[in-house]
Design a protein around this motif. Structure first.
Motif, PDB file in Angstrom:
ATOM      1  N   LEU A  68      -3.189   2.696  -3.487  1.00  0.00           N
ATOM      2  CA  LEU A  68      -3.038   1.242  -3.600  1.00  0.00           C
ATOM      3  C   LEU A  68      -2.772   0.916  -5.067  1.00  0.00           C
TER       4      LEU A  68
ATOM      5  N   ALA B  80       0.811   1.717  -0.967  1.00  0.00           N
ATOM      6  CA  ALA B  80       0.804   0.279  -0.694  1.00  0.00           C
ATOM      7  C   ALA B  80       0.711  -0.436  -2.032  1.00  0.00           C
TER       8      ALA B  80
ATOM      9  N   VAL C  96      -5.567  -2.799   4.093  1.00  0.00           N
ATOM     10  CA  VAL C  96      -5.062  -1.453   3.780  1.00  0.00           C
ATOM     11  C   VAL C  96      -5.852  -0.410   4.574  1.00  0.00           C
TER      12      VAL C  96
END
Ligand code: CAA
Length: 248
Positions: free
Chosen positions: A7, A31, A77
């Motif tokens: 992330l 992500a 997520v």
């Protein structure tokens, strides 16, 4: 980092984009978060551009200055990928002004975006990393958090605070397979640095022994190094990438 989920906050920005690409090149599924003032069309355009280059990033809109928004982001997520192995706290802003002229709003905006946001995101991600007994957290600070800079009391306070956060958290999670490190880039060729008046930037470049700005890739490569499984004995460190502008 095959099978790792990463992330990257502020992952559509000047440095963030290249960090996302480097992690993907190393095998991670990435992500990114974006804010872009809520302009989702800009985010769609960025995703399309990355797809053209062969990068299929998922993108999450979030105002990271808001704890519950950060919690929703992290939940989203984890719902999608079941884990988070790598967190890069990269999102950040400037609002430069000498202190004598700085409005309280300029102070709070920068402390919220650059420091409080890392609490908001990391507080939510760390639970997942502790449960997994694995994690890599990389916080993107700045040379100016280390040396100070005229016109940046807000930014320097946030960026120096970030490394204190890194060190304290590194203690807390070391036995659980989680490392926490700071990278402190110098002046990098990005839209943030483009905003500096050219006469001031010319003076800054004269103070850089290497004689030029950094490229985003020179920062992103170090992020990928610290985010790899093999970097497990590096924790609580602050890696300067500043062309020799500040040595200590
Ligand atoms: N060092 C010493 N004196 C300075 C100075 C400096 N860097 N900059 C301005 N001054 C002096 C001026 O010469 C002037 O002096 P006199 O009053 O004697 O004439 C006085 O300070 C002006 O003060 P002001 O408060 O009026 O300053 P300003 O409003 O003109 O400009 C500023 C202030 C907007 C902060 C401007 O100095 C500036 O843009 N500085 C660059 C800040 C910077 O480096 N930002 C980095 C952004 S990128 C980033 O942050 C990424 C990263 O991590 C590295």
């Amino acid at each position: 980092m095959q099978d790792n989920i990463a992330l990257v906050t502020g992952g559509m920005g000047g440095i963030g984009t290249v960090i996302a690409q480097q992690l993907a090149d190393a095998g991670a599924t990435v992500a990114v978060t974006y804010n872009k003032g809520g302009d989702h069309a800009l985010a769609d355009a960025w995703r399309a551009e990355q797809l053209d280059k062969g990068y299929d990033f998922s993108a999450f809109y979030a105002d990271l200055t808001d704890f519950s928004a950060a919690q929703n982001l992290v939940d989203g997520v984890v719902d999608k990928y079941s884990r988070i192995d790598i967190l890069v706290n990269n999102a950040g802003i400037t609002a430069d002004s000498s202190l004598a002229k700085m409005e309280p709003s300029q102070w709070h905006k920068v402390i919220d975006a650059d420091l409080n946001s890392i609490f908001n995101v990391t507080r939510n991600v760390v639970k997942t990393m502790l449960a997994q007994k694995y994690g890599r957290i990389v916080n993107i600070s700045s040379i100016n958090g280390q040396k100070g800079q005229f016109g940046q009391t807000n930014y320097c306070a946030a960026k120096a605070g970030m490394h204190g956060f890194t060190k304290a958290l590194a203690y807390e999670v070391a036995r659980k397979g989680v490392t926490v490190n700071t990278i402190s880039p110098g002046y990098v060729q990005t839209p943030m640095v483009d905003k500096i008046p050219s006469n001031i930037l010319d003076e800054i470049i004269k103070q850089i022994p290497v004689g030029r700005l950094a490229s985003p890739l020179e920062v992103a490569r170090a992020v990928a190094f610290l985010a790899a499984e093999g970097a497990g004995y590096i924790t609580g460190a602050n890696l300067a990438i500043n062309g020799g502008q500040h040595m200590f």
